[in-house]
Design a protein around this motif. Structure first.
Motif, PDB file in Angstrom:
ATOM      1  N   ILE A   2       0.655  -0.953   0.413  1.00  0.00           N
ATOM      2  CA  ILE A   2       0.027  -0.417  -0.059  1.00  0.00           C
ATOM      3  C   ILE A   2       0.788   1.446   0.255  1.00  0.00           C
ATOM      4  O   ILE A   2       1.948   1.200   0.686  1.00  0.00           O
ATOM      5  CB  ILE A   2      -0.952   0.291   1.115  1.00  0.00           C
ATOM      6  CG1 ILE A   2      -1.750  -0.859   1.051  1.00  0.00           C
ATOM      7  CG2 ILE A   2      -1.727   1.375   1.517  1.00  0.00           C
ATOM      8  CD1 ILE A   2      -2.312  -1.562   2.481  1.00  0.00           C
TER       9      ILE A   2
ATOM     10  N   LYS B 273      -3.281   1.121  -4.375  1.00  0.00           N
ATOM     11  CA  LYS B 273      -3.367   0.101  -3.119  1.00  0.00           C
ATOM     12  C   LYS B 273      -2.613  -1.399  -4.650  1.00  0.00           C
ATOM     13  O   LYS B 273      -2.849  -1.282  -5.698  1.00  0.00           O
ATOM     14  CB  LYS B 273      -4.227  -1.030  -2.777  1.00  0.00           C
ATOM     15  CG  LYS B 273      -5.404  -1.410  -3.018  1.00  0.00           C
ATOM     16  CD  LYS B 273      -6.483  -1.951  -2.367  1.00  0.00           C
ATOM     17  CE  LYS B 273      -7.580  -2.592  -2.603  1.00  0.00           C
ATOM     18  NZ  LYS B 273      -8.354  -1.227  -3.309  1.00  0.00           N
TER      19      LYS B 273
ATOM     20  N   SER C   7      -4.365   4.805   1.921  1.00  0.00           N
ATOM     21  CA  SER C   7      -4.623   3.229   1.128  1.00  0.00           C
ATOM     22  C   SER C   7      -6.234   3.556   1.245  1.00  0.00           C
ATOM     23  O   SER C   7      -6.445   4.862   1.998  1.00  0.00           O
ATOM     24  CB  SER C   7      -4.407   2.047   1.138  1.00  0.00           C
ATOM     25  OG  SER C   7      -5.330   0.985   0.572  1.00  0.00           O
TER      26      SER C   7
END
Length: 413
Positions: free
Chosen positions: A12, A21, A88
Motif C-alpha cells: 500500500i 494499493k 490506501s
C-alpha cells in the motif's frame, strides 16, 4: 512494536497524493518486518521463560480476505481522504486466516505466561498491552478510532467458548459517527456491521484512524482474547499516527463541554483529524517512561531515516551534488554525506530503554545538528530540502517530546 505493513497490504502506498494499493498474494514473500529490532529489555522487564521461536513456515497460514471495504464506500469524500492522508483506500477487511493450528497453540502458550501482567484500564476491563482479555458482562472496548494508522486484530479464543464480544464497525465516516454520538449518545443499529463468526487464528485488518469501531460485551464464557498489532506504511508521507506527543498527550480539552468522559463512547484524536483541537484528551498512562520515551524516539527516528533515504535515489543524488557544489566547492560527496547521516541516526533508532532525558536527547543530537546544517545549504523550494527538513523536524519534535512530556499518558499505540 510498530512494524511495516503486513500481508495482504505490504505494498500500500501513496503516489503523489493519490490513493492506490497493490495486493500481494505470495504470503511467504511479504511478511511484515519490524521497524527495528529489540535486542535488550528495559529495566524491570525480562524475557519470558519457555518461549517459542517464531517460524513463519510453521506458524502462519495466511489467506486473502474475501471482502475489502473501502474508505470511499464508507462515505469519505476526496477532500476528506486528502486531509486524512491515509496510505490506501482500504477501510476494513472481512475475516481472514492468519495463524496455523501450530501458530495458534504457540500464541496461546505465550499469552498464558504473560497473563499475570495484565492490568485494568478505563477503556478495557483487562488488557495486556495490545492484547485485551475480558470477563463476562464487561464491554470489551468502546466506540473509538485509532491513533496508529493500520491495525490487525487477531482472535485467539475459540468462538464456542464465549458469546458476544463481536468486532463491530460503523458503516460511515468517523465524522458522521462523532456527530451521531454527540447528538444521540449512540450509533444506529442498522449502520453497525459485524464480521461473523470470529474463528481463533483469524484476523481483521483496518485503517483504524478512519474506521469507528468497538468490541461488544461478552455475555457468557470465561474469556475472549485478541492480539492487537499496529503497523505503519513505509511511505513517510502517509498518515503515521501521532506526530507530537507533548502536544497530543499532555493537552487538555479547552472546551469542557466537549470533553468525553469514560462513561461515554470515546475516541482518541490526533492532530491530523479536524476535530483534534476540540478533543485533546489527557489519556490514562500505561507504559513507564523508560519504555515510553525511548520507544517513541526509536520510531520517529526510523521514519526520519526513511525520509532521508529518498536522497540516495540516483537522480536525486545527482541534483543534490550540483545544489551543494554551488554553495560549497569543498563539500563531501552527497552520497557519502547522506550515508554518514543515516549512520549517525542509528544511535536514536537504537535508543536504550532509559528514563534519563538528557541521555535520550543525546542519541538524537548525534544527527540532528548535521541534518539542520544540510537543510540550511539547500534551496527551500527543492525536493532535497523538503526531505531533509521533514527528517530534521521529526527528530526535533521527538527531542521536544522527551524534554517536555509531563508523564506517560499514551493510552494505546
Amino acid at each position: 512494536m510498530l512494524t511495516e505493513l503486513p500481508f495482504p497490504f505490504t505494498h500500500i502506498h501513496n503516489n503523489q497524493g493519490r490513493l492506490s494499493k497493490m495486493r500481494c498474494y505470495d504470503s511467504a514473500a511479504h511478511l511484515a518486518a519490524p521497524c527495528f529490532q529489540f535486542d535488550t529489555c528495559p529495566d524491570g522487564f525480562a524475557l519470558i521463560e519457555d518461549d517459542i521461536e517464531f517460524d513463519p513456515a510453521v506458524h502462519l497460514q495466511l489467506e486473502m480476505p474475501e471482502q475489502i471495504k473501502s474508505l470511499t464506500e464508507l462515505g469519505y469524500s476526496d477532500e476528506e481522504l486528502t486531509k486524512l492522508q491515509m496510505p490506501s483506500d482500504v477501510a476494513v477487511t472481512s475475516l481472514y486466516r492468519v495463524l496455523s493450528d501450530e501458530g495458534l497453540a504457540a500464541m496461546r502458550h505465550v499469552m498464558k505466561q504473560l497473563e499475570a501482567h495484565a492490568v485494568v484500564s478505563p477503556r478495557i476491563p483487562c488488557v495486556l498491552r495490545g492484547s485485551p482479555k475480558v470477563a463476562p458482562e464487561k464491554p470489551v472496548d468502546r466506540w473509538h478510532f485509532d491513533t496508529t494508522p493500520l491495525v490487525m486484530v487477531l482472535f485467539l479464543t475459540d468462538p464456542d467458548e464465549y458469546e458476544g464480544g463481536h468486532f463491530e464497525y460503523f458503516d460511515g465516516t468517523i465524522y458522521e459517527a462523532q456527530r451521531l454520538i454527540k447528538e444521540t449518545g449512540s450509533l444506529p443499529e442498522d449502520r453497525i456491521r459485524r464480521l461473523g463468526r470470529q474463528k481463533a487464528g483469524y484476523g481483521v485488518f483496518q485503517q483504524g484512524p478512519a474506521v469507528m469501531h468497538r468490541a461488544s460485551a461478552v455475555t457468557s464464557g470465561p474469556e475472549r482474547i485478541t492480539f492487537v498489532q499496529s503497523y505503519v506504511s513505509t511511505d513517510p508521507l502517509a498518515f503515521g499516527g501521532c506526530n507530537h506527543l507533548a502536544e497530543s498527550y499532555n493537552g487538555k480539552c479547552e472546551d469542557a463541554s466537549l470533553q468525553i468522559s469514560h462513561a461515554q463512547p470515546s475516541a482518541c484524536l490526533t492532530p491530523r483529524h479536524p476535530w483534534y483541537r476540540d478533543f485533546r484528551l489527557n489519556l490514562t498512562g500505561v507504559d513507564p517512561l523508560n519504555v515510553f520515551m525511548p520507544d517513541w524516539v526509536r520510531f520517529r527516528s526510523w521514519v526520519a531515516s526513511l525520509e532521508l533515504s529518498k536522497l540516495l535515489h540516483p537522480s536525486l543524488l545527482y541534483t543534490l551534488s550540483g545544489a551543494l557544489a554551488e554553495r560549497d566547492s569543498d563539500v563531501v560527496g552527497p552520497g557519502k554525506r547522506v550515508l554518514t547521516l543515516l549512520d549517525k541516526m542509528q544511535a536514536a533508532i537504537a535508543c536504550p530503554f532509559i528514563d534519563a532525558r538528557e541521555d535520550i536527547v543525546a542519541t538524537i543530537d548525534k544527527s540532528l545538528p548535521d541534518l539542520q546544517a544540510l537543510a540550511a545549504q539547500l534551496d527551500e523550494t527543492s525536493e532535497h530540502f523538503k526531505s531533509v527538513r521533514r527528517a530534521a523536524d521529526m527528530l526535533a519534535s521527538a527531542r521536544e517530546d522527551v524534554l517536555t512530556l509531563d508523564k506517560s499518558t499514551m493510552a494505546y499505540f
